[in-house]
Design a protein around this motif. Structure first.
Motif, PDB file in Angstrom:
ATOM      1  N   GLY A   1     -27.762   2.028  -7.914  1.00 49.26           N
ATOM      2  CA  GLY A   1     -26.595   2.176  -8.758  1.00 49.26           C
ATOM      3  C   GLY A   1     -26.420   0.993  -9.699  1.00 49.26           C
ATOM      4  N   GLN A   2     -25.295   0.957 -10.361  1.00 52.18           N
ATOM      5  CA  GLN A   2     -25.020  -0.060 -11.372  1.00 52.18           C
ATOM      6  C   GLN A   2     -24.915  -1.449 -10.764  1.00 52.18           C
ATOM      7  N   ALA A   3     -25.536  -2.416 -11.422  1.00 53.40           N
ATOM      8  CA  ALA A   3     -25.433  -3.816 -11.010  1.00 53.40           C
ATOM      9  C   ALA A   3     -24.818  -4.610 -12.155  1.00 53.40           C
ATOM     10  N   ASP A   4     -24.200  -5.718 -11.817  1.00 53.91           N
ATOM     11  CA  ASP A   4     -23.566  -6.575 -12.811  1.00 53.91           C
ATOM     12  C   ASP A   4     -24.568  -7.625 -13.292  1.00 53.91           C
ATOM     13  N   ARG A   5     -24.894  -7.605 -14.577  1.00 56.73           N
ATOM     14  CA  ARG A   5     -25.926  -8.497 -15.113  1.00 56.73           C
ATOM     15  C   ARG A   5     -25.564  -9.972 -14.906  1.00 56.73           C
ATOM     16  N   THR A   6     -24.324 -10.319 -15.198  1.00 55.03           N
ATOM     17  CA  THR A   6     -23.900 -11.710 -15.068  1.00 55.03           C
ATOM     18  C   THR A   6     -23.999 -12.182 -13.623  1.00 55.03           C
ATOM     19  N   GLU A   7     -23.549 -11.328 -12.695  1.00 57.43           N
ATOM     20  CA  GLU A   7     -23.613 -11.685 -11.280  1.00 57.43           C
ATOM     21  C   GLU A   7     -25.055 -11.736 -10.792  1.00 57.43           C
ATOM     22  N   SER A   8     -25.899 -10.849 -11.314  1.00 53.12           N
ATOM     23  CA  SER A   8     -27.311 -10.861 -10.922  1.00 53.12           C
ATOM     24  C   SER A   8     -27.958 -12.186 -11.293  1.00 53.12           C
ATOM     25  N   ILE A   9     -27.736 -12.630 -12.510  1.00 54.09           N
ATOM     26  CA  ILE A   9     -28.321 -13.896 -12.966  1.00 54.09           C
ATOM     27  C   ILE A   9     -27.740 -15.052 -12.164  1.00 54.09           C
ATOM     28  N   ALA A  10     -26.433 -15.005 -11.906  1.00 57.31           N
ATOM     29  CA  ALA A  10     -25.805 -16.060 -11.106  1.00 57.31           C
ATOM     30  C   ALA A  10     -26.380 -16.090  -9.691  1.00 57.31           C
ATOM     31  N   THR A  11     -26.722 -14.915  -9.152  1.00 57.37           N
ATOM     32  CA  THR A  11     -27.305 -14.845  -7.812  1.00 57.37           C
ATOM     33  C   THR A  11     -28.702 -15.438  -7.794  1.00 57.37           C
ATOM     34  N   ILE A  12     -29.498 -15.159  -8.821  1.00 57.52           N
ATOM     35  CA  ILE A  12     -30.830 -15.759  -8.915  1.00 57.52           C
ATOM     36  C   ILE A  12     -30.705 -17.279  -9.012  1.00 57.52           C
ATOM     37  N   HIS A  13     -29.765 -17.745  -9.830  1.00 62.30           N
ATOM     38  CA  HIS A  13     -29.552 -19.193  -9.949  1.00 62.30           C
ATOM     39  C   HIS A  13     -29.142 -19.793  -8.607  1.00 62.30           C
ATOM     40  N   ALA A  14     -28.242 -19.127  -7.892  1.00 63.01           N
ATOM     41  CA  ALA A  14     -27.782 -19.631  -6.598  1.00 63.01           C
ATOM     42  C   ALA A  14     -28.929 -19.669  -5.599  1.00 63.01           C
TER      43      ALA A  14
ATOM     44  N   PRO B   1     -22.133 -13.745  -2.632  1.00 64.92           N
ATOM     45  CA  PRO B   1     -21.689 -13.699  -1.232  1.00 64.92           C
ATOM     46  C   PRO B   1     -22.734 -13.108  -0.285  1.00 64.92           C
ATOM     47  N   ARG B   2     -23.418 -12.043  -0.727  1.00 63.92           N
ATOM     48  CA  ARG B   2     -24.452 -11.452   0.129  1.00 63.92           C
ATOM     49  C   ARG B   2     -25.637 -12.411   0.292  1.00 63.92           C
ATOM     50  N   LEU B   3     -25.947 -13.144  -0.767  1.00 65.40           N
ATOM     51  CA  LEU B   3     -27.020 -14.130  -0.678  1.00 65.40           C
ATOM     52  C   LEU B   3     -26.656 -15.224   0.318  1.00 65.40           C
ATOM     53  N   THR B   4     -25.434 -15.721   0.217  1.00 62.32           N
ATOM     54  CA  THR B   4     -24.980 -16.770   1.129  1.00 62.32           C
ATOM     55  C   THR B   4     -25.060 -16.300   2.573  1.00 62.32           C
ATOM     56  N   GLU B   5     -24.644 -15.058   2.810  1.00 63.58           N
ATOM     57  CA  GLU B   5     -24.721 -14.511   4.161  1.00 63.58           C
ATOM     58  C   GLU B   5     -26.168 -14.471   4.646  1.00 63.58           C
ATOM     59  N   ALA B   6     -27.070 -13.993   3.796  1.00 67.02           N
ATOM     60  CA  ALA B   6     -28.480 -13.889   4.183  1.00 67.02           C
ATOM     61  C   ALA B   6     -29.071 -15.261   4.489  1.00 67.02           C
ATOM     62  N   LEU B   7     -28.758 -16.244   3.670  1.00 66.21           N
ATOM     63  CA  LEU B   7     -29.287 -17.593   3.897  1.00 66.21           C
ATOM     64  C   LEU B   7     -28.816 -18.153   5.233  1.00 66.21           C
ATOM     65  N   GLY B   8     -27.656 -17.704   5.687  1.00 66.21           N
ATOM     66  CA  GLY B   8     -27.133 -18.159   6.980  1.00 66.21           C
ATOM     67  C   GLY B   8     -28.017 -17.765   8.142  1.00 66.21           C
ATOM     68  N   ALA B   9     -28.868 -16.766   7.939  1.00 67.79           N
ATOM     69  CA  ALA B   9     -29.779 -16.332   9.005  1.00 67.79           C
ATOM     70  C   ALA B   9     -30.762 -17.433   9.378  1.00 67.79           C
ATOM     71  N   LEU B  10     -31.031 -18.342   8.446  1.00 73.12           N
ATOM     72  CA  LEU B  10     -31.973 -19.428   8.713  1.00 73.12           C
ATOM     73  C   LEU B  10     -31.460 -20.386   9.783  1.00 73.12           C
TER      74      LEU B  10
END
Length: 330
Positions: free
Chosen positions: A27-40, A282-291
């Protein structure tokens, strides 16, 4: 804190970022948030970013190029090729013939604004083209400096052996999660025998075992999950019940269901690199917590008891797509 892809592959952060959902299939993704997620992700140390030239018909590659501009040397770009799309977004086949392999890469390099791809791989086996011919073309691209390493995706143990005999393969990208464990029978042992790593996608089974999915979650026609057997009818009820078992264990550990599921994949071996398809920070942060999740032998036994092998209801793809998977042939 790194893992090596195969015996001679690159060293990468122990989680990779799968960027597909930022352009296609969910489905639809937010371009700005996508780029911010890659940066994060990059700021957190993530090095491997996975894409495909057919994700959004090139959109995903251009999105990544924008996000990593000026920082290309900080990332390992893993790119799949071979999927053919029509103007309506439908799939119309696979073509891994040598001429097309080189043509795909020419466009990929331009869209990614780079002079090389770190890992280049056919997305699916082309039944019309012997894998030796595809690997031969890829070997030429390695020799020319346009590709650093060769990977494979969703192929059988036999195909891995044939490909690896032509040119060393650093990793196999394939679905692997608590509820998708087919590789354990013959594919994973073969990879370990040959010194080939695993890039595991679908570690949360497209959100199904993330702990965030519910029976009421709506998916539209452009969302892959609307056509996935595991998200249908009684299958979904059965699978969500498995998630509730995991939720109890996660609560006992003080972690989320997603973190528990990712940690389980991480615990299966240092030769396995989980890809997380986070589309938001937020989903990225959660995933990184698995480490930070340490699973004891007792934890692993409890997880296995809660979600036994082959416990999921429904196949991981619709029947027509399952028929295209060489990996399902053993």
């Amino acid at each position: 804190m790194t893992r090596t892809l195969g015996t001679h592959g690159p060293r990468v952060f122990p989680l990779g970022l799968g960027a597909m959902g930022m352009s296609d299939f969910y489905g639809q993704a937010d371009r700005t948030e996508s780029i911010a997620t890659i940066h994060a992700a990059m700021e957190a140390g993530v090095t491997l970013i996975d894409t495909g030239d057919f994700y959004g018909a090139g959109h995903n590659e251009m999105l990544i190029a924008e996000a990593i501009e000026g920082r290309r040397d900080q990332v390992v770009l893993s790119v799949k090729f071979g999927g053919l799309r029509d103007p309506a977004g439908g799939f119309i086949g696979i073509d891994n013939s040598p001429a097309h392999v080189k043509n795909y890469l020419a466009y990929t390099l331009r869209r990614l604004r780079t002079d090389h791809v770190d890992i280049y791989r056919p997305a699916r086996l082309d039944p019309k083209v012997p894998i030796e011919e595809t690997m031969g073309a890829l070997a030429e691209l390695v020799q020319a400096g346009y590709v650093r390493h060769i990977g494979l995706s969703e192929v059988s143990a036999a195909t891995v052996r044939r490909a690896h005999a032509v040119h060393p393969v650093v990793d196999l990208q394939i679905e692997y999660s608590l509820i998708s464990r087919g590789i354990e029978a013959s594919i994973l042992p073969t990879l370990r025998e040959l010194g080939i790593g695993v890039t595991a996608y679908g570690v949360l089974s497209r959100g199904l075992i993330s702990g965030h999915w519910s029976r009421q979650a709506a998916v539209g026609g452009h969302d892959f999950r609307a056509h996935s057997p595991r998200f249908q009818g009684g299958n979904l009820d059965h699978n969500l019940a498995l998630v509730e078992h995991l939720r109890v264990l996660a609560a006992d550990k003080g972690v989320t269901v997603a973190q528990l599921a990712i940690a389980w994949v991480l615990a299966q071996g240092d030769d396995i690199l989980p890809l997380v398809g986070a589309r938001t920070r937020p989903r990225l942060t959660e995933a990184l917590g698995a480490l930070d999740v340490v699973l004891t032998p007792e934890d692993l036994a409890a997880i296995e008891a809660a979600v036994p092998k082959d416990a999921a209801a429904g196949s991981r793809y619709a029947e027509v797509m399952m028929a295209m998977l060489d990996s399902e042939r053993g």
